[in-house]
Design an enzyme around this catalytic site. Structure first.
Site, PDB file in Angstrom:
ATOM      1  N   ALA A   1      63.638  69.955 -40.493  1.00  0.00           N
ATOM      2  CA  ALA A   1      62.610  69.406 -41.383  1.00  0.00           C
ATOM      3  C   ALA A   1      62.570  67.901 -41.242  1.00  0.00           C
ATOM      4  CB  ALA A   1      62.893  69.779 -42.838  1.00  0.00           C
ATOM      5  N   CYS A   2      61.385  67.321 -41.512  1.00  0.00           N
ATOM      6  CA  CYS A   2      61.274  65.876 -41.694  1.00  0.00           C
ATOM      7  C   CYS A   2      60.827  65.651 -43.136  1.00  0.00           C
ATOM      8  CB  CYS A   2      60.329  65.250 -40.671  1.00  0.00           C
ATOM      9  SG  CYS A   2      58.627  65.819 -40.780  1.00  0.00           S
ATOM     10  N   THR A   3      60.087  64.612 -43.413  1.00  0.00           N
ATOM     11  CA  THR A   3      59.780  64.268 -44.801  1.00  0.00           C
ATOM     12  C   THR A   3      59.027  65.377 -45.517  1.00  0.00           C
ATOM     13  OG1 THR A   3      59.606  61.968 -44.104  1.00  0.00           O
ATOM     14  CG2 THR A   3      58.774  62.498 -46.288  1.00  0.00           C
ATOM     15  N   THR A   4      57.982  65.905 -44.901  1.00  0.00           N
ATOM     16  CA  THR A   4      57.129  66.887 -45.588  1.00  0.00           C
ATOM     17  C   THR A   4      56.889  68.142 -44.772  1.00  0.00           C
ATOM     18  OG1 THR A   4      55.120  65.860 -44.687  1.00  0.00           O
ATOM     19  CG2 THR A   4      55.881  65.078 -46.843  1.00  0.00           C
ATOM     20  N   ARG A   5      57.530  68.265 -43.604  1.00  0.00           N
ATOM     21  CA  ARG A   5      57.217  69.379 -42.716  1.00  0.00           C
ATOM     22  C   ARG A   5      58.448  70.144 -42.286  1.00  0.00           C
ATOM     23  NH1 ARG A   5      53.297  66.538 -38.342  1.00  0.00           N
ATOM     24  NH2 ARG A   5      54.057  64.610 -39.262  1.00  0.00           N
TER      25      ARG A   5
END
Length: 562
Positions: free
Chosen positions: A417-421
């Site tokens: 995952a990254c910030t929102t995905r």
């Protein structure tokens, strides 16, 4: 180009781990300042994080790139970084005008200040090297007399050796590095509004690939120098009145424009359906306004109306130019939201001008989206064909439902995952249930080809990724082989993981390595072999030197062993 993007995407994801520390650094630094709470030790605590960003990038990038995100990679990144930076210092040639008094102290201080300019690039490179070394050598076997240094213990050693080569490169090539950064800084200044416009547009257009994080790091950390602080973000918090140009333009868009777009999408829904989407748009709008997290809104219209997204990118570039022409300098520790605006108000230049500019942007976005949605009959949430509502399920059940919607545990190769995905590798993207993902609250699904898939879920992405990994390793009844199992060569049979995990906990190994169907345990007590006696799925257990070797009936996935 496809291969290049595939290689860069993991770096974009890995960069988010150290960047996630910046909000607490900015918070502590600002709260401790004389114009706020005037608590020197709190300000010093925040400054310590900014002073050691290179260390954070070395550890964070290494962990983000390593298989299993193992802590040994972070240790290797730190070793590589320390060897690189400290080894490079003696190679720096001091200027002739250093004061003769206390020459050794002056020289040491000068070298430390100079190498600090390269700390973030050195940290990123060290993290890249450490992550690559971990993925290559985490399972290495050495001769018996060197067995203690095998496996993951070998990775920091190899990283230290790599650090020597990097020290030579950074120390010997520092004049070239410094000249390059100076040339880049002068180019950015000379480019003026055109450079800021290009940065703003590309920042949004690269969102689809996730490479905008790399672009941000170039602007926020190496460019410019203010009393030893480099980069637009670090210089802003160091008090540089000329810093903030690469951040100020985001505020009108994230605090005013995108929330106004949410209002336009809400009002474009038929009156009978507005109540059903009011909570969604209110949540998206407030998230962008308060925190500057805007990707969930952008993915609401990115694929429905690419022309609107291009217009949004152009407006972001124009906001950069407008704020610069007005002399507005704003900064943030996390993103361009109200919380950062208020917290860093005392460091900003002409911050009140954000309000009239923001009001204009709210009108522009509201008018543009209202017209575009009705003109092209865009099926934004509330206007689409009536389908199932977002499912309300318990957190654990939601993770199980996500695994099923992603094609089952046997379709998932990796979950990050990254910030929102969610950033996924899947066996077959055709098995994704996009409607099911939408019902679970996903705001968009990007199929990037080659099994690479991204699912936009909002700020909960990292926690959800962890839950999905756990669910994929412990939940039965999904498509394909059971998710809570290690598959045998015959997919109809499975090895019960819960019993294997419990036996591993009882054995208490200090380290373990996977070689196909062989699980090698280090540091076990001599009685540990009894933990695996008659355990289903374990064909044999034998001691080889000081290692306990288990022969499993199927290839072992380390992620499923917990």
């Amino acid at each position: 180009m496809r291969a290049l993007i595939d290689r860069l995407q993991p770096l974009g994801r890995a960069l988010m781990l150290p960047i996630a520390v910046l909000p607490v650094a900015a918070l502590l630094l600002r709260l401790g300042q004389p114009d706020l709470l005037s608590i020197p030790f709190v300000a010093a605590a925040g400054q310590a994080i900014f002073d050691n960003l290179g260390l954070l990038f070395a550890a964070g990038v290494a962990v983000g790139l390593a298989r299993e995100n193992h802590g040994a990679a972070a240790l290797a990144g730190l070793v590589c970084y320390l060897v690189t930076t400290e080894g490079a210092k003696p190679l720096l040639h001091a200027p002739a005008d250093l004061p003769a008094a206390a020459a050794d102290l002056q020289l040491a201080a000068w070298r430390a200040k100079e190498i600090a300019k390269a700390s973030v690039p050195a940290g990123i490179v060290s993290g890249l090297v450490a992550g690559a070394l971990y993925n290559r050598y985490a399972d290495i076997r050495l001769p018996a007399y060197l067995g203690f240094f095998g496996g993951r213990r070998f990775v920091p050693i190899a990283a230290g050796l790599a650090g020597i080569a990097l020290a030579l490169a950074f120390g010997g090539g520092f004049p070239l590095f410094e000249a390059g950064v100076d040339a880049l800084s002068r180019w950015v200044v000379a480019a003026g509004p055109l450079g800021l416009f290009a940065y703003g547009v590309l920042n949004r257009l690269l969102l689809v690939t996730g490479l905008h994080h790399i672009l941000n790091n170039m602007a926020w950390f190496p460019v410019g120098d203010f009393h030893g602080a480099t980069g637009d973000l670090k210089r802003f918090f160091a008090g540089d009145p000329g810093a903030g140009g690469f951040m100020a333009g985001f505020f009108p868009v994230m605090m005013f424009g995108l929330p106004a777009a949410c209002l336009a999408m809400y009002r474009a829904a038929p009156p009978a359906r507005r109540a059903g989407v009011a909570g969604l748009y209110l949540s998206l709008g407030l998230t962008s306004l308060l925190t500057g997290v805007n990707e969930p809104i952008e993915f609401t219209f990115l694929f429905l109306a690419p022309a609107l997204f291009v217009a949004h990118a152009v407006l972001t570039g124009l906001a950069m130019v407008v704020m610069d022409l007005l002399g507005v300098k704003l900064g943030f520790g996390f993103s361009a939201g109200l919380l950062d605006y208020l917290l860093d108000y005392g460091l900003a230049t002409r911050p009140l001008l954000l309000l009239p500019v923001g009001a204009v942007y709210a009108g522009l976005y509201y008018g543009l989206f209202s017209w575009g949605i009705r003109r092209f009959d865009l099926k934004t949430p509330g206007r689409e064909a009536v389908a199932g509502a977002v499912e309300a399920v318990l957190p654990g059940d939601r993770a199980v439902a996500f695994v099923a919607a992603l094609g089952g545990a046997d379709n998932l190769t990796s979950v990050h995952a990254c910030t929102t995905r969610l950033r996924l590798l899947v066996g077959d993207s055709a098995r994704l249930d996009r409607d099911g993902l939408a019902r679970l609250g996903a705001r968009g699904v990007l199929d990037l080809g080659g099994g690479s898939v991204q699912v936009v879920v909002g700020p909960e992405a990292d926690q959800l990724a962890t839950s999905i990994r756990r669910a994929a390793g412990s939940t039965a009844g999904l498509s394909g082989a059971r998710a809570g199992s290690v598959r045998r060569e015959d997919p109809a049979e499975t090895v019960p993981l819960s019993a294997l995990r419990q036996a591993l906990r009882d054995a208490g190994p200090t380290d373990r390595f996977v070689r196909g169907k062989r699980l090698i345990l280090e540091g076990c007590d001599v009685s540990a072999g009894t933990c695996f006696t008659d355990l289903a799925g374990v064909r044999a257990a034998a001691w080889v030197g000081s290692s306990l070797h288990l022969l499993i009936e199927a290839d072992v996935d380390p992620d499923l062993l917990g």
